[in-house]
Structure formats: structure tokens, C-alpha cells
Scaffold this active site. Structure first.
Site, PDB file in Angstrom:
ATOM      1  N   LYS A  68       0.857  -1.201   0.000  1.00 36.92           N
ATOM      2  CA  LYS A  68       0.000   0.000   0.000  1.00 36.92           C
ATOM      3  C   LYS A  68       0.882   1.235   0.000  1.00 36.92           C
ATOM      4  O   LYS A  68       1.832   1.320   0.785  1.00 36.92           O
ATOM      5  CB  LYS A  68      -0.859   0.005   1.283  1.00 36.92           C
ATOM      6  CG  LYS A  68      -1.775   1.197   1.405  1.00 36.92           C
ATOM      7  CD  LYS A  68      -3.135   0.910   0.811  1.00 36.92           C
ATOM      8  CE  LYS A  68      -4.010   2.122   0.639  1.00 36.92           C
ATOM      9  NZ  LYS A  68      -3.758   2.873  -0.608  1.00 36.92           N
ATOM     10  N   LYS A 104       5.255   2.087  -2.827  1.00 38.64           N
ATOM     11  CA  LYS A 104       5.306   3.506  -3.236  1.00 38.64           C
ATOM     12  C   LYS A 104       5.625   3.558  -4.717  1.00 38.64           C
ATOM     13  O   LYS A 104       6.384   2.729  -5.224  1.00 38.64           O
ATOM     14  CB  LYS A 104       6.403   4.250  -2.454  1.00 38.64           C
ATOM     15  CG  LYS A 104       6.181   5.737  -2.412  1.00 38.64           C
ATOM     16  CD  LYS A 104       5.128   6.077  -1.378  1.00 38.64           C
ATOM     17  CE  LYS A 104       4.931   7.540  -1.170  1.00 38.64           C
ATOM     18  NZ  LYS A 104       4.094   7.779   0.019  1.00 38.64           N
ATOM     19  N   SER A 356      -7.209   5.524   4.256  1.00 39.43           N
ATOM     20  CA  SER A 356      -7.151   4.752   3.007  1.00 39.43           C
ATOM     21  C   SER A 356      -7.581   3.309   3.235  1.00 39.43           C
ATOM     22  O   SER A 356      -8.260   2.706   2.400  1.00 39.43           O
ATOM     23  CB  SER A 356      -5.728   4.741   2.456  1.00 39.43           C
ATOM     24  OG  SER A 356      -5.422   5.988   1.907  1.00 39.43           O
TER      25      SER A 356
END
Ligand code: NAD
Length: 420
Positions: A68, A104, A356
Site C-alpha cells: 500500500k 510507493k 485509506s
């Protein structure tokens, strides 16, 4: 020690690995990402010419759940930077105990030089290149520097088209109409104020007796300032790239924002409209802001602003890292020696990734979380982990920041061991 951002993060991990006495095979696994994908994205520009952009996606660790992390559009994006940030995301997700790992991505581009059509082509082109490596149970990207909900909207649409089905849980930070979360905009600043409230309990002062200076008045800095102000904390200074203001009796963030919109800068705002009436104020530089006589300092702008050059002049007793990496390792040592408590970015700004996570859950469950549920969920997670880290730092006699990394890394190691 090398100067690269990734080497700094690697060294930080190796220090914790030593304290945790980790086995060499686990160290080898966690000191680098599982995978770094580098892609070329050719697009046709508005003038008919062809241009190829370079993009990356780094996937650090998924032992606790899918990777994530955000996607950054910036001219300084590099493989080193996405590797470092993906590692920090692993620690952050683990520390706030959500079942996600660290990733990322980024594209080397100055997005302000592109038209909206070119930006959309680039966003869709990036998804076409990394499609096979991402997905709701594999790797879930989100916005980061210079990307936003509109860009996530294009990306999730492209992903859904390739997948042949609506796939909202493949991205977070989307527009609400496409499955985005209520309250995601304020989530990071909100989480920072949850941490501030926990600190207040430890300091044992009333909010009105706690003076705060905030560097950065964007999404994170403004929302932090406004929520803290509403709770009665005294915001005595704010700044942004081109300077700031000090208002000794405290300023009102909404009035300051209105003034900024009017003037284009907050420097000098203390004497505009009612903000001026609040008290004696003055225009200050960014350097002045960091060295203000306050109880809590909030760097909420960019990385590496507290360095070995200014660390000894920081007067605040507490630093809450709302930006990613605002305190350099050398400055950290100096502050620690002086007894300054640093609440690290992996906890302080984790309200965003917790938000998120809730967005991902609501998309998977095909339901809707309201703002109240989002905020209470963020509070619950951050308060619990703050206490865990606080207690661990006392028990192990290590600073708060090291205790946070200790807890984050050890949870991932546990997950790896349970799987092997
Ligand atoms: P933003 O672009 O909305 O705001 C950035 C602010 O920093 C602006 O006020 C800008 O003027 C100021 N700034 C830029 N350069 C500066 C400089 N050299 N000195 C002082 N101020 C400067 O960005 P944001 O979303 O508020 O993010 C701020 C930080 O928080 C970044 O480090 C980001 O990675 C981190 N962060 C953001 C989120 C999020 O949800 N937005 C989540 C986690 C971490």
C-alpha cells in the site's frame, strides 16, 4: 553513512534489527524492497510529438497484507526515493496495525508543465504499464505529492477497463463518486491532533496552555491547525514555503487561510482583517518558525528541515513529524540528547493511511463509511498504538521514535515467521 534517502532508511532499519537481534535472512529480506518495477510510459503530447516518461513502483513487504502506498508525480522522483518511501510505508502500516504492507510509486515529471489531457494520458499510461503488479489484493496505490483524487479517478477507471470489471478497491484516495471516503481529506491532520491530545495527557496541561508552531499550511498543516484550534490549543505560528507569521496570543487558522487566499501568502497576514486584531504579530522566516519558543513543533511541509545545523536551537519539547522525514538522523541524535520527544512520521501522519484502509474496506464490502465512523476509527487506532509505543519506550528505556520502529518491525517479523 551514505547520504541517499534509501541508505538512511536502511541504516535506521539495521539499527532496530540489531536491538531486535534479528536473524540474517530476515534482515536481508527487510533491508530492501521485494520488488522494484521500472517502466517507460510513452505518450503523445498535445503538439503531436512523442515523449517517454519514466515511472517506478516499489513493493517493500507484503507479509501482513497487500502493498500500500502513494504515487508521486515530481521531477525529483527516483528509484532511491520510492524504495525508501515503500519501506517507511511497511513500518507505518504495521505500526498502526492495519493488514497492509508497504509500497510507493512515482513518475519523473513536472506535472505543472503538462496539460490536463497529457496528465490524464500519463496517469492511464502508468496503469497500463504496472497493471499486472497491482490490484485490490496485491498492491493498492493512492495519491501522494502532486497527485490527487482526480488522478486516482483516471487510474482506477483505466485499471477497471483493463480488468473488464469495476474495481474500486484497487486504488484509494478516489473521488467520492467513484467510491472515495468521506473525511479522507482531513484524515492526516485529524490523526495528528489525536496524537497531540495523547501528548497533552502526558504533559498534563490544558490545551490553551500549549503553544504550537506549524511549518506548512497545506492539506496537512492547515487541517492540523484548524482541528487543534477548535480544541482550544494555541497556534502561535504558521509558515509556508515563502515565510510565515508569529502571533503570540494565538491565531485563527480559518482567518489566516482566508487572508492567505486574498494575499497569496500568509507572511504578513497578522495585520490583515481580524487576524491582525488577535494580538501583536510579526512576519517570520521558516527558520524562525522552527526555532520559536513553543511547547510543540509541527513540521508539516517537507523532509529534512530539522538538521544538525538548527537542532540545538529548537526550543519545543515535543516534535510531531507530520511531514515525512522532517528530522534528519543527525538532528534526531541531538534532539534526543536534549530530551526532546519526537513522535515519528510513521505514527504521527498515519491517519491518512488508516483512512485509506477504511476506503479499501468500504469498497470491498460495497458499503459507505461516514465521516464520524472514519474519524472514530482513526482515533481508536492511533490512541491505542500511541500508548503501546509510549509504554514500550519506558519498558525498554529507548526513545519514543525507536520504540515505534521496534514495534513496527517486530510485528512484520512475527508475520514472516508465522508464514515460513
Ligand atoms: P501540500 O502540498 O498540501 O502542502 C505543503 C505545504 O508546505 C505548503 O503550505 C507549502 O507552502 C509548504 N512548503 C513547501 N515547501 C516548503 C519549504 N521549503 N519550507 C516551508 N514550507 C514549505 O502537502 P501536504 O499534503 O500537506 O503534505 C505535507 C507533508 O505531509 C509532506 O511531507 C507529505 O509527504 C506528508 N504527508 C501527507 C499526507 C496527506 O494525506 N496529505 C499523508 C502523510 C504524509
Amino acid at each position: 553513512m551514505s547520504n541517499s534517502f534509501f541508505s538512511e532508511c536502511e541504516d535506521q532499519f539495521l539499527e532496530i534489527a540489531k536491538i531486535l537481534n534479528l536473524e540474517q535472512d530476515i534482515i536481508n529480506r527487510l533491508r530492501k524492497p521485494d520488488r522494484v518495477i521500472k517502466v517507460e510510459i510513452p505518450i503523445t503530447m498535445d503538439d503531436g510529438s512523442q515523449k517517454t516518461f519514466i515511472g517506478f513502483r516499489s513493493q517493500h513487504n507484503n507479509s501482513r497484507g497487500p502493498y500500500k502506498g502513494g504515487i508521486r508525480f515530481h521531477k525529483n522522483v527516483s528509484e532511491d526515493e520510492v524504495k525508501a518511501l515503500s519501506m517507511l510505508m511497511s513500518w507505518k502500516c504495521s505500526l498502526v496495525n492495519i493488514p497492509l504492507g508497504g509500497g510507493k510509486g512515482g513518475i519523473i515529471v513536472d506535472p505543472f508543465q503538462l496539460s490536463e489531457t497529457e496528465l490524464e494520458k500519463l496517469s492511464r499510461g502508468y496503469v497500463q504499464q504496472i497493471y499486472q503488479y497491482i490490484g485490490s489484493d496485491i498492491d493498492i496505490p493512492a495519491p501522494d505529492v502532486h497527485t490527487n483524487s482526480k488522478i486516482m479517478g483516471w487510474m482506477v477507471d483505466e485499471y477497471s477497463k483493463i480488468a473488464g470489471k469495476n474495481s474500486p478497491a484497487a486504488f484509494t484516495g478516489k473521488p467520492k463518486e467513484l467510491g472515495g471516503l468521506e473525511g479522507r481529506e482531513e484524515a492526516t491532520g485529524y490523526g495528528g491532533v489525536v496524537i497531540l491530545d495523547k501528548l497533552k495527557e502526558k504533559i498534563n496541561l490544558n490545551p490553551s496552555d500549549i503553544k504550537i508552531a506549524i511549518q506548512g499550511f497545506g492539506n496537512v498543516g492547515y487541517n492540523f491547525a484548524n482541528l487543534a484550534y477548535q480544541k482550544g490549543y494555541k497556534i502561535t505560528g504558521v509558515s509556508e514555503a515563502n515565510g510565515g507569521i508569529e502571533v503570540r496570543d494565538g491565531l485563527n487558522p480559518v482567518e489566516t487561510l482566508n487572508c492567505k487566499k486574498e494575499k497569496g501568502t500568509i507572511a504578513g497576514c497578522y495585520c490583515v482583517g481580524s487576524v491582525c486584531d488577535l494580538s501583536k504579530g510579526r512576519t517570520i522566516s521558516n527558520e524562525d518558525l522552527l526555532e520559536m519558543d513553543v511547547d510543540v513543533l509541527i513540521p508539516a511541509a517537507i523532509e529534512d528541515v530539522i538538521t544538525k545545523e538548527n537542532a540545538s536551537r529548537i526550543k519545543a519539547g515535543y516534535v510531531i513529524e507530520m511531514a515525512n522525514g522532517p528530522v534528519t538522523p543527525e538532528a534526531e541524535e541531538i534532539l534526543e540528547e536534549r530530551g526532546v520527544i519526537i513522535i515519528p512520521d510513521i505514527l504521527a501522519n498515519a491517519g491518512g493511511v488508516v483512512g485509506s484502509y477504511f476506503e479499501w474496506l468500504q469498497n470491498k464490502d460495497d458499503c459507505c463509511w461516514n465521516k464520524e465512523r472514519t474519524f472514530s476509527g482513526i482515533s481508536e487506532k492511533l490512541e491505542k498504538e500511541f500508548d503501546e509505543v509510549w509504554n514500550l519506550s519506558k519498558e525498554k528505556n529507548i526513545c519514543f521514535k525507536k520504540a515505534a520502529y521496534f514495534l513496527a518491525v517486530s510485528r512484520i517479523v512475527e508475520a514472516i515467521k508465522k508464514k515460513d
